[in-house]
Design a protein around this motif. Structure first.
Motif, PDB file in Angstrom:
ATOM      1  N   GLY A   1     -10.417   4.233 -13.143  1.00 54.26           N
ATOM      2  CA  GLY A   1     -11.586   3.867 -12.368  1.00 54.26           C
ATOM      3  C   GLY A   1     -12.845   3.891 -13.226  1.00 54.26           C
ATOM      4  O   GLY A   1     -13.791   3.128 -12.987  1.00 54.26           O
ATOM      5  N   ILE A   2     -12.855   4.751 -14.254  1.00 50.73           N
ATOM      6  CA  ILE A   2     -14.004   4.820 -15.173  1.00 50.73           C
ATOM      7  C   ILE A   2     -14.180   3.488 -15.897  1.00 50.73           C
ATOM      8  O   ILE A   2     -15.294   2.948 -15.980  1.00 50.73           O
ATOM      9  CB  ILE A   2     -13.806   5.965 -16.192  1.00 50.73           C
ATOM     10  N   LEU A   3     -13.082   2.942 -16.424  1.00 47.73           N
ATOM     11  CA  LEU A   3     -13.154   1.674 -17.152  1.00 47.73           C
ATOM     12  C   LEU A   3     -13.543   0.532 -16.224  1.00 47.73           C
ATOM     13  O   LEU A   3     -14.367  -0.326 -16.587  1.00 47.73           O
ATOM     14  CB  LEU A   3     -11.822   1.376 -17.834  1.00 47.73           C
ATOM     15  N   LEU A   4     -12.986   0.498 -15.016  1.00 48.12           N
ATOM     16  CA  LEU A   4     -13.304  -0.584 -14.086  1.00 48.12           C
ATOM     17  C   LEU A   4     -14.786  -0.561 -13.700  1.00 48.12           C
ATOM     18  O   LEU A   4     -15.428  -1.611 -13.601  1.00 48.12           O
ATOM     19  CB  LEU A   4     -12.424  -0.482 -12.840  1.00 48.12           C
TER      20      LEU A   4
ATOM     21  N   LEU B   1      -9.099   6.712 -22.258  1.00 41.92           N
ATOM     22  CA  LEU B   1      -9.458   7.426 -21.032  1.00 41.92           C
ATOM     23  C   LEU B   1      -8.642   8.699 -20.835  1.00 41.92           C
ATOM     24  O   LEU B   1      -8.681   9.310 -19.780  1.00 41.92           O
ATOM     25  CB  LEU B   1      -9.275   6.491 -19.828  1.00 41.92           C
ATOM     26  N   HIS B   2      -7.913   9.092 -21.858  1.00 42.50           N
ATOM     27  CA  HIS B   2      -7.090  10.307 -21.789  1.00 42.50           C
ATOM     28  C   HIS B   2      -7.996  11.531 -21.897  1.00 42.50           C
ATOM     29  O   HIS B   2      -8.688  11.707 -22.892  1.00 42.50           O
ATOM     30  CB  HIS B   2      -6.083  10.298 -22.948  1.00 42.50           C
TER      31      HIS B   2
ATOM     32  N   ILE C   1     -18.215   9.159 -27.970  1.00 42.82           N
ATOM     33  CA  ILE C   1     -17.629   9.955 -26.891  1.00 42.82           C
ATOM     34  C   ILE C   1     -18.507   9.789 -25.651  1.00 42.82           C
ATOM     35  O   ILE C   1     -19.728   9.903 -25.727  1.00 42.82           O
ATOM     36  CB  ILE C   1     -17.536  11.438 -27.283  1.00 42.82           C
ATOM     37  N   PHE C   2     -17.876   9.500 -24.504  1.00 40.60           N
ATOM     38  CA  PHE C   2     -18.624   9.323 -23.261  1.00 40.60           C
ATOM     39  C   PHE C   2     -18.109  10.290 -22.207  1.00 40.60           C
ATOM     40  O   PHE C   2     -17.003  10.835 -22.319  1.00 40.60           O
ATOM     41  CB  PHE C   2     -18.519   7.882 -22.762  1.00 40.60           C
ATOM     42  N   ASN C   3     -18.922  10.485 -21.158  1.00 43.71           N
ATOM     43  CA  ASN C   3     -18.551  11.415 -20.089  1.00 43.71           C
ATOM     44  C   ASN C   3     -18.718  10.829 -18.691  1.00 43.71           C
ATOM     45  O   ASN C   3     -18.557  11.543 -17.707  1.00 43.71           O
ATOM     46  CB  ASN C   3     -19.388  12.696 -20.208  1.00 43.71           C
ATOM     47  N   SER C   4     -19.061   9.529 -18.603  1.00 45.62           N
ATOM     48  CA  SER C   4     -19.235   8.899 -17.296  1.00 45.62           C
ATOM     49  C   SER C   4     -19.058   7.397 -17.447  1.00 45.62           C
ATOM     50  O   SER C   4     -19.176   6.856 -18.555  1.00 45.62           O
ATOM     51  CB  SER C   4     -20.631   9.199 -16.740  1.00 45.62           C
ATOM     52  N   PRO C   5     -18.788   6.686 -16.341  1.00 44.57           N
ATOM     53  CA  PRO C   5     -18.680   5.220 -16.409  1.00 44.57           C
ATOM     54  C   PRO C   5     -19.957   4.573 -16.923  1.00 44.57           C
ATOM     55  O   PRO C   5     -19.912   3.597 -17.677  1.00 44.57           O
ATOM     56  CB  PRO C   5     -18.396   4.819 -14.953  1.00 44.57           C
ATOM     57  N   GLN C   6     -21.109   5.126 -16.516  1.00 44.79           N
ATOM     58  CA  GLN C   6     -22.387   4.553 -16.948  1.00 44.79           C
ATOM     59  C   GLN C   6     -22.561   4.691 -18.460  1.00 44.79           C
ATOM     60  O   GLN C   6     -23.051   3.773 -19.126  1.00 44.79           O
ATOM     61  CB  GLN C   6     -23.546   5.257 -16.229  1.00 44.79           C
ATOM     62  N   GLU C   7     -22.135   5.833 -18.995  1.00 46.92           N
ATOM     63  CA  GLU C   7     -22.253   6.058 -20.431  1.00 46.92           C
ATOM     64  C   GLU C   7     -21.322   5.129 -21.201  1.00 46.92           C
ATOM     65  O   GLU C   7     -21.692   4.594 -22.248  1.00 46.92           O
ATOM     66  CB  GLU C   7     -21.948   7.521 -20.757  1.00 46.92           C
ATOM     67  N   LEU C   8     -20.104   4.919 -20.692  1.00 55.88           N
ATOM     68  CA  LEU C   8     -19.172   3.998 -21.335  1.00 55.88           C
ATOM     69  C   LEU C   8     -19.733   2.580 -21.327  1.00 55.88           C
ATOM     70  O   LEU C   8     -19.683   1.874 -22.346  1.00 55.88           O
ATOM     71  CB  LEU C   8     -17.807   4.028 -20.631  1.00 55.88           C
ATOM     72  N   ALA C   9     -20.265   2.131 -20.188  1.00 56.22           N
ATOM     73  CA  ALA C   9     -20.847   0.784 -20.093  1.00 56.22           C
ATOM     74  C   ALA C   9     -21.987   0.624 -21.091  1.00 56.22           C
ATOM     75  O   ALA C   9     -22.085  -0.403 -21.785  1.00 56.22           O
ATOM     76  CB  ALA C   9     -21.334   0.523 -18.674  1.00 56.22           C
TER      77      ALA C   9
END
Length: 459
Positions: free
Chosen positions: A290-293, A364-365, A407-415
């Motif tokens: 769900g983080i990646l989506l 996402l592991h 390194i990210f900790n949330s969907p917003q950070e990954l985006a």
């Protein structure tokens, strides 16, 4: 009810017969010397257990005879099936007891079934000096392997990838009686092993402090020779192959792809190609896709902003597992205009090529214990692929933030990280190029070199 009792009686009878035959077969096959023979055991799909395959091949290269035991499942890579001195032993598949038994009872019956089948398979092997066991799964493998080594006078070595009880806790709760029993069981039988290897320094310390297991060495996962950077011609061949089944890889004609073309100067990458992002997974509870989506949602919306120069995105997610169908349904409901998602099932030989052909990897592991490292990132680094990885306790032993990845900790950070790295792609790749360059020091230490330093002295 009568049919259920009969079923249990059949299972228990099978177990009793199996244990009886164990003594007979142990005497038959255990009389000869086990010197020069090693048994490698993984109660999982042989083809999807890369670290144990690496162990087997390393033993074989040192002229050891290896007996590799596990489920048949996925077809193993040719580097294993063509390896000299290696014999594969397949454990009988486990029926899906959860479909017609209560959950707890299905778990118990499954463990009993696996114990019987595993003992039977091990009894077909020759006596070996050492039995190298992958953990998890811990139940029933640890107990069965310990008992078998006791009869065969072999030394049990545990390769700690993670903890079985912490994975079990993801599906229940940490104080569930089954989780508490699993933790005790794993600790007790782990202490019975002759020696152990583990995947991080953090896990080595945890084994000492919480399991009172002192005899372990840290054996990091390292890239094998298949995971390496590719030239453009090899990338083009892979894209042509993938284009046969997936539209997003196709070009305007048979000699082009969405990423490459052929001209008088040979194969070259297109200057207006989309960015290729890869994420590999086993679709389990310890990876929240769900983080990646959510990150892809934000990326797709941002591509329409006038002040952003973001490329189209092709996201390839490889692997198979229990949650794949759930996430595939969610993906099918998306209405993205600049993002495409494909989920190819690749041949073992093509997976390293896809990693080496990609522009960015996403991991996402997050680890059920916080003590293991994702093998997929090791493979990506070996292929020269920078990574954005979700953070957890010991990830810094592998991913160095802003050095070889992010390194990210949330969907917003990954985006945000994806947009930052891919802004102006493909003409602008300063950060990606920097991370690729910094990966060379990681690639210099191979699995074979590390294995010789750590494992060989113990055997």
């Amino acid at each position: 009810m009568i049919m259920f009792v009969e079923f249990l009686l059949i299972v228990m009878s099978f177990i009793i017969v199996g244990l009886s035959l164990l003594l007979v077969l142990t005497l038959r096959n255990g009389s000869q010397s086990g010197d020069g023979i090693v048994t490698v055991l993984v109660l999982g799909d042989i083809g999807r257990s890369p670290r144990m395959i690496n162990h087997t091949i390393s033993f074989s290269k040192r002229e050891q005879k290896v007996q590799h035991v596990g489920y048949s499942g996925t077809k193993p890579h040719s580097r294993l099936t063509t390896c000299k001195n290696v014999t594969l032993f397949h454990v009988m598949d486990t029926p899906e007891f959860h479909k017609y038994l209560p959950k707890l009872l299905a778990y118990v019956v499954k463990a009993l079934w696996q114990s019987s089948c595993l003992l039977w398979t091990l009894c077909q092997t020759e006596k070996s000096s050492h039995l190298l066991l992958q953990n998890p799964p811990a139940i029933p493998t640890l107990a069965v392997a310990w008992l078998f080594c006791l009869f065969r006078c072999s030394r049990l070595i545990v390769d700690w990838h993670n903890y079985g009880y912490s994975i079990l806790a993801l599906a229940t709760r940490s104080n569930h009686p089954l989780v508490l029993f699993s933790a005790w069981y794993e600790k007790w039988f782990g202490q019975c092993a002759f020696w152990g290897f583990c995947v991080t320094q953090a896990m080595q310390e945890d084994l000492k402090e919480n399991f009172q297991i002192q005899r372990t060495d840290v054996l990091y996962d390292r890239p094998v020779e298949q995971f390496k950077p590719l030239v453009d011609e090899e990338k083009h061949k892979l894209f042509i192959k993938l284009a046969k089944d997936m539209v997003v890889f196709r070009g305007s004609d048979k000699s082009t792809t969405a990423f490459t073309k052929t001209d008088e100067n040979g194969i070259r990458l297109l200057p207006d190609r989309p960015a290729l992002v890869v994420s590999s997974t086993s679709w389990t509870e310890d990876e929240d896709f769900g983080i990646l989506l959510s990150a892809l949602d934000s990326y797709d919306k941002s591509t329409s902003a006038k002040d952003r120069q973001l490329p189209k995105l092709v996201c390839a997610i490889t692997g198979k597992g229990p949650q794949k169908e759930h996430y595939m349904k969610l993906i099918s409901e998306k209405k993205w205009s600049q993002v495409s998602v494909v989920t190819p099932w690749l041949e073992a030989e093509d997976y390293p090529k896809l990693l080496a052909s990609a522009d960015l990897g996403v991991c996402l592991h997050y680890s059920s214990s916080g003590l293991d490292l994702p093998m997929k990132v090791v493979d990506m680094f070996g292929s020269g692929l920078p990574v954005c990885a979700v953070g957890f306790k010991c990830l810094s032993e592998l991913v160095k933030h802003e050095e070889n990845g992010l390194i990210f900790n949330s969907p917003q950070e990954l985006a945000s990280q994806m947009m930052e790295l891919l802004e102006g792609f493909p003409s602008k790749q300063e950060q990606l190029s920097k991370y690729r360059s910094n990966l060379k020091s990681f690639q210099d230490l191979t699995w074979d070199q590390h294995w010789d330093e750590v494992v060989l002295p113990r055997l």
